[in-house]
Write a protein that holds these residues in place. Sequence first.
Motif, short mmCIF file in Angstrom:
data_model
loop_
_atom_site.label_atom_id
_atom_site.label_comp_id
_atom_site.label_asym_id
_atom_site.label_seq_id
_atom_site.Cartn_x
_atom_site.Cartn_y
_atom_site.Cartn_z
N LYS A 1 0.85 -1.19 0.00
CA LYS A 1 0.00 0.00 0.00
C LYS A 1 0.88 1.23 0.00
O LYS A 1 2.01 1.21 0.50
CB LYS A 1 -0.86 0.05 1.25
CG LYS A 1 -2.02 -0.89 1.25
CD LYS A 1 -2.93 -0.57 2.40
CE LYS A 1 -3.00 -1.76 3.33
NZ LYS A 1 -3.96 -1.58 4.39
N CYS B 1 -8.19 1.08 0.33
CA CYS B 1 -6.99 1.34 -0.44
C CYS B 1 -6.86 0.36 -1.60
O CYS B 1 -7.51 -0.67 -1.63
CB CYS B 1 -5.75 1.19 0.43
SG CYS B 1 -5.79 2.15 1.94
N VAL B 2 -6.00 0.70 -2.50
CA VAL B 2 -5.55 -0.27 -3.48
C VAL B 2 -4.10 -0.60 -3.16
O VAL B 2 -3.40 0.19 -2.52
CB VAL B 2 -5.68 0.24 -4.93
CG1 VAL B 2 -7.14 0.43 -5.30
CG2 VAL B 2 -4.90 1.50 -5.16
N VAL C 1 -2.68 -4.43 -9.67
CA VAL C 1 -3.38 -3.61 -8.69
C VAL C 1 -4.54 -4.44 -8.15
O VAL C 1 -5.23 -5.11 -8.90
CB VAL C 1 -3.92 -2.31 -9.34
CG1 VAL C 1 -4.68 -1.47 -8.33
CG2 VAL C 1 -2.79 -1.51 -9.97
N ARG C 2 -4.74 -4.37 -6.82
CA ARG C 2 -5.87 -5.08 -6.21
C ARG C 2 -6.48 -4.22 -5.11
O ARG C 2 -5.87 -3.28 -4.60
CB ARG C 2 -5.45 -6.43 -5.64
CG ARG C 2 -4.60 -6.32 -4.40
CD ARG C 2 -4.25 -7.68 -3.85
NE ARG C 2 -3.43 -7.54 -2.64
CZ ARG C 2 -2.85 -8.54 -2.02
NH1 ARG C 2 -2.98 -9.77 -2.49
NH2 ARG C 2 -2.14 -8.33 -0.93
N ASP C 3 -7.70 -4.57 -4.71
CA ASP C 3 -8.41 -3.91 -3.62
C ASP C 3 -7.89 -4.49 -2.31
O ASP C 3 -7.88 -5.70 -2.11
CB ASP C 3 -9.90 -4.19 -3.77
CG ASP C 3 -10.77 -3.53 -2.73
OD1 ASP C 3 -10.26 -3.06 -1.70
OD2 ASP C 3 -11.99 -3.47 -2.96
N SER C 4 -7.48 -3.64 -1.39
CA SER C 4 -6.91 -4.11 -0.12
C SER C 4 -7.94 -4.81 0.76
O SER C 4 -7.57 -5.54 1.67
CB SER C 4 -6.26 -2.96 0.64
OG SER C 4 -7.24 -2.01 1.02
N ARG D 1 -7.60 -8.84 -9.95
CA ARG D 1 -6.46 -7.93 -10.05
C ARG D 1 -6.43 -7.32 -11.43
O ARG D 1 -6.71 -8.00 -12.41
CB ARG D 1 -5.17 -8.69 -9.80
CG ARG D 1 -5.14 -9.19 -8.38
CD ARG D 1 -4.25 -10.34 -8.20
NE ARG D 1 -4.37 -10.78 -6.81
CZ ARG D 1 -3.62 -11.67 -6.26
NH1 ARG D 1 -2.68 -12.24 -6.97
NH2 ARG D 1 -3.80 -12.02 -5.02
#
Length: 66
Positions: A11, A21-22, A34-37, A44
């Motif tokens: 992050k 966050c991403v 990129v992924r969703d936290s 992704r």
Amino acid sequence: MKPEIVSAFRKSSYSGQEGDCVEVAHAAGGGCAVRDSKNLDGPRLLFAATAWDSFMRVLKDDYSAC
């Protein structure tokens, strides 16, 4: 074929503590994932190195205008 993710996801140091966050990670060939936290096993987005470089350049240019 799906590009291999070659680093741990991380992050931004600018991220808050709320968890909205991403995260980004390096992908093989110089790209980024990129992924969703909040959804670590979810989908992704994968970006080629040239696309990610262009994206970051635009962000930096816009930020410097503030």
